[in-house]
Design a protein around this motif. Structure first.
Motif, PDB file in Angstrom:
ATOM      1  N   PRO A   1      48.981 -26.950 -33.796  1.00 60.88           N
ATOM      2  CA  PRO A   1      49.407 -26.899 -35.194  1.00 60.88           C
ATOM      3  C   PRO A   1      48.268 -26.549 -36.158  1.00 60.88           C
ATOM      4  N   PHE A   2      47.048 -26.796 -35.723  1.00 58.23           N
ATOM      5  CA  PHE A   2      45.906 -26.563 -36.608  1.00 58.23           C
ATOM      6  C   PHE A   2      45.390 -25.130 -36.541  1.00 58.23           C
ATOM      7  N   ILE A   3      45.778 -24.392 -35.504  1.00 58.14           N
ATOM      8  CA  ILE A   3      45.243 -23.033 -35.335  1.00 58.14           C
ATOM      9  C   ILE A   3      45.634 -22.156 -36.513  1.00 58.14           C
ATOM     10  N   ALA A   4      46.929 -22.101 -36.839  1.00 62.93           N
ATOM     11  CA  ALA A   4      47.371 -21.267 -37.950  1.00 62.93           C
ATOM     12  C   ALA A   4      46.840 -21.793 -39.280  1.00 62.93           C
ATOM     13  N   ILE A   5      46.790 -23.130 -39.429  1.00 63.52           N
ATOM     14  CA  ILE A   5      46.281 -23.700 -40.682  1.00 63.52           C
ATOM     15  C   ILE A   5      44.836 -23.276 -40.907  1.00 63.52           C
ATOM     16  N   LEU A   6      43.994 -23.419 -39.887  1.00 59.22           N
ATOM     17  CA  LEU A   6      42.578 -23.074 -40.043  1.00 59.22           C
ATOM     18  C   LEU A   6      42.392 -21.567 -40.191  1.00 59.22           C
ATOM     19  N   ARG A   7      43.189 -20.783 -39.482  1.00 59.83           N
ATOM     20  CA  ARG A   7      43.116 -19.328 -39.642  1.00 59.83           C
ATOM     21  C   ARG A   7      43.488 -18.917 -41.069  1.00 59.83           C
ATOM     22  N   GLN A   8      44.529 -19.560 -41.625  1.00 60.62           N
ATOM     23  CA  GLN A   8      44.951 -19.232 -42.983  1.00 60.62           C
ATOM     24  C   GLN A   8      43.885 -19.633 -43.997  1.00 60.62           C
ATOM     25  N   LEU A   9      43.307 -20.819 -43.823  1.00 62.04           N
ATOM     26  CA  LEU A   9      42.241 -21.262 -44.719  1.00 62.04           C
ATOM     27  C   LEU A   9      41.046 -20.321 -44.651  1.00 62.04           C
ATOM     28  N   HIS A  10      40.725 -19.878 -43.441  1.00 62.49           N
ATOM     29  CA  HIS A  10      39.617 -18.942 -43.265  1.00 62.49           C
ATOM     30  C   HIS A  10      39.904 -17.631 -43.989  1.00 62.49           C
TER      31      HIS A  10
ATOM     32  N   PHE B   1      37.499 -31.847 -32.024  1.00 60.35           N
ATOM     33  CA  PHE B   1      38.394 -31.325 -30.988  1.00 60.35           C
ATOM     34  C   PHE B   1      38.011 -31.938 -29.640  1.00 60.35           C
ATOM     35  N   ALA B   2      38.877 -32.820 -29.129  1.00 61.53           N
ATOM     36  CA  ALA B   2      38.600 -33.541 -27.884  1.00 61.53           C
ATOM     37  C   ALA B   2      39.285 -32.869 -26.701  1.00 61.53           C
ATOM     38  N   ASN B   3      38.526 -32.712 -25.607  1.00 64.20           N
ATOM     39  CA  ASN B   3      39.040 -32.143 -24.370  1.00 64.20           C
ATOM     40  C   ASN B   3      38.392 -32.842 -23.186  1.00 64.20           C
ATOM     41  N   LYS B   4      38.914 -32.575 -21.991  1.00 62.96           N
ATOM     42  CA  LYS B   4      38.312 -33.156 -20.796  1.00 62.96           C
ATOM     43  C   LYS B   4      37.018 -32.436 -20.436  1.00 62.96           C
ATOM     44  N   THR B   5      37.061 -31.092 -20.391  1.00 62.83           N
ATOM     45  CA  THR B   5      35.876 -30.305 -20.037  1.00 62.83           C
ATOM     46  C   THR B   5      35.750 -29.116 -20.990  1.00 62.83           C
ATOM     47  N   ALA B   6      34.608 -28.451 -20.946  1.00 70.24           N
ATOM     48  CA  ALA B   6      34.386 -27.286 -21.805  1.00 70.24           C
ATOM     49  C   ALA B   6      35.361 -26.162 -21.485  1.00 70.24           C
ATOM     50  N   ALA B   7      35.781 -26.074 -20.224  1.00 69.21           N
ATOM     51  CA  ALA B   7      36.716 -25.013 -19.830  1.00 69.21           C
ATOM     52  C   ALA B   7      38.097 -25.198 -20.447  1.00 69.21           C
ATOM     53  N   ASP B   8      38.373 -26.394 -20.966  1.00 69.81           N
ATOM     54  CA  ASP B   8      39.678 -26.684 -21.559  1.00 69.81           C
ATOM     55  C   ASP B   8      39.751 -26.350 -23.045  1.00 69.81           C
ATOM     56  N   VAL B   9      38.629 -26.045 -23.665  1.00 73.61           N
ATOM     57  CA  VAL B   9      38.603 -25.861 -25.123  1.00 73.61           C
ATOM     58  C   VAL B   9      39.272 -24.542 -25.510  1.00 73.61           C
ATOM     59  N   ILE B  10      40.322 -24.632 -26.292  1.00 68.53           N
ATOM     60  CA  ILE B  10      41.101 -23.467 -26.726  1.00 68.53           C
ATOM     61  C   ILE B  10      40.438 -22.828 -27.947  1.00 68.53           C
ATOM     62  N   TYR B  11      40.238 -21.515 -27.889  1.00 64.29           N
ATOM     63  CA  TYR B  11      39.703 -20.736 -29.021  1.00 64.29           C
ATOM     64  C   TYR B  11      38.382 -21.288 -29.570  1.00 64.29           C
ATOM     65  N   GLU B  12      37.537 -21.783 -28.674  1.00 69.13           N
ATOM     66  CA  GLU B  12      36.259 -22.357 -29.120  1.00 69.13           C
ATOM     67  C   GLU B  12      35.429 -21.355 -29.915  1.00 69.13           C
TER      68      GLU B  12
ATOM     69  N   THR C   1      34.280 -21.876 -33.838  1.00 64.93           N
ATOM     70  CA  THR C   1      32.863 -21.939 -34.182  1.00 64.93           C
ATOM     71  C   THR C   1      32.498 -20.829 -35.150  1.00 64.93           C
ATOM     72  N   SER C   2      33.065 -19.645 -34.941  1.00 67.38           N
ATOM     73  CA  SER C   2      32.814 -18.535 -35.851  1.00 67.38           C
ATOM     74  C   SER C   2      33.311 -18.849 -37.259  1.00 67.38           C
TER      75      SER C   2
ATOM     76  N   ALA D   1      32.830 -27.463 -36.691  1.00 67.30           N
ATOM     77  CA  ALA D   1      33.707 -27.522 -35.517  1.00 67.30           C
ATOM     78  C   ALA D   1      32.951 -28.295 -34.441  1.00 67.30           C
ATOM     79  N   VAL D   2      33.428 -29.494 -34.134  1.00 64.30           N
ATOM     80  CA  VAL D   2      32.737 -30.399 -33.215  1.00 64.30           C
ATOM     81  C   VAL D   2      33.607 -30.594 -31.977  1.00 64.30           C
ATOM     82  N   TYR D   3      33.014 -30.398 -30.801  1.00 61.95           N
ATOM     83  CA  TYR D   3      33.766 -30.486 -29.548  1.00 61.95           C
ATOM     84  C   TYR D   3      33.306 -31.709 -28.763  1.00 61.95           C
ATOM     85  N   ILE D   4      34.268 -32.529 -28.336  1.00 64.39           N
ATOM     86  CA  ILE D   4      33.972 -33.765 -27.626  1.00 64.39           C
ATOM     87  C   ILE D   4      34.600 -33.689 -26.241  1.00 64.39           C
TER      88      ILE D   4
END
Length: 222
Positions: free
Chosen positions: A116-125, A137-148, A152-153, A159-162
């Motif tokens: 739900p946040f992807i379009a919101i952040l894209r629109q704000l950008h 943004f919490a995930n199990k591993t770095a490979a799970d991070v969507i659109y990292e 970051t760009s 943008a903080v990844y946990i």
């Protein structure tokens, strides 16, 4: 209740278990960033298996986009979706959803709860209004991070990844809980946008209340 049969135009691999689907946009179909619809596959036996997915495209784009994580299982709709190719058809329904942008704050997402946040952040950008917003943004591993790379760009250090199951340079390790929020949130009077697994959302909302966040400023899908 409206429904639309639309063709898939492109399918792109985003992570090892997430794909982006670009599909036709019905005439007059409108939504607000953060909203969703129910989607079914237009194939025998699957037409009534409707599942909710958030639009990750922007409303003014000529096509719709969904970013969908695959969950393995014989009767899994997401598993079947990941088998589809351009030219296959989906069935869309009414637009709905309670998550929308209400002002600067903290976006707290777990895994596919980022959608739900992807379009919101894209629109704000696009509108040059990302200032004052932070993504946790919490995930199990770095490979799970969507659109990292995209986050970051757009947001830089905001943008903080946990990661909960991996320790890796450039990422924080652990989970988002009361202690994490206490040490990372600088203003509990701002908005909080929360999406992820049900237990995560419930736990974070409880922690935010304990830490002094105003309940009417916490936005989540009820």
């Amino acid at each position: 209740m409206e429904s639309h049969i639309v063709k898939i135009k492109t399918v792109l691999q985003v992570t090892h278990d997430v794909k982006s689907f670009r599909i036709e946009k019905p005439n007059g179909y409108q939504f607000v960033a953060g909203q969703a619809t129910e989607v079914a596959i237009n194939k025998p036996g699957w037409e009534n298996e409707r599942r909710p997915f958030t639009f990750t495209s922007l409303n003014d784009e000529p096509t719709l986009e969904f970013t969908i994580k695959r969950y393995i299982g014989h009767n899994s709709v997401t598993n079947q979706l990941h088998l589809l190719v351009p030219g296959d058809e989906l069935i869309l329904h009414d637009v709905w959803g309670a998550i929308e942008y209400k002002g600067p704050g903290y976006f707290i997402a777990g895994g596919a709860g980022i959608t739900p946040f992807i379009a919101i952040l894209r629109q704000l950008h696009r509108d040059n209004q990302l200032a004052g917003n932070t993504l946790f943004f919490a995930n199990k591993t770095a490979a799970d991070v969507i659109y990292e790379e995209e986050f970051t760009s757009m947001m830089g250090k905001n943008a903080v990844y946990i990661l909960s199951r991996e320790q890796k340079d450039g990422y924080e390790n652990g989970t988002i809980n009361a202690d994490y929020l206490r040490s990372h949130v600088t203003d509990f009077n701002k908005h909080f946008y929360v999406c992820g697994p049900d237990k995560m959302v419930a736990d974070i909302n409880a922690s935010l209340t304990t830490l002094g966040a105003k309940p009417d400023l916490v936005v989540f899908e009820k």
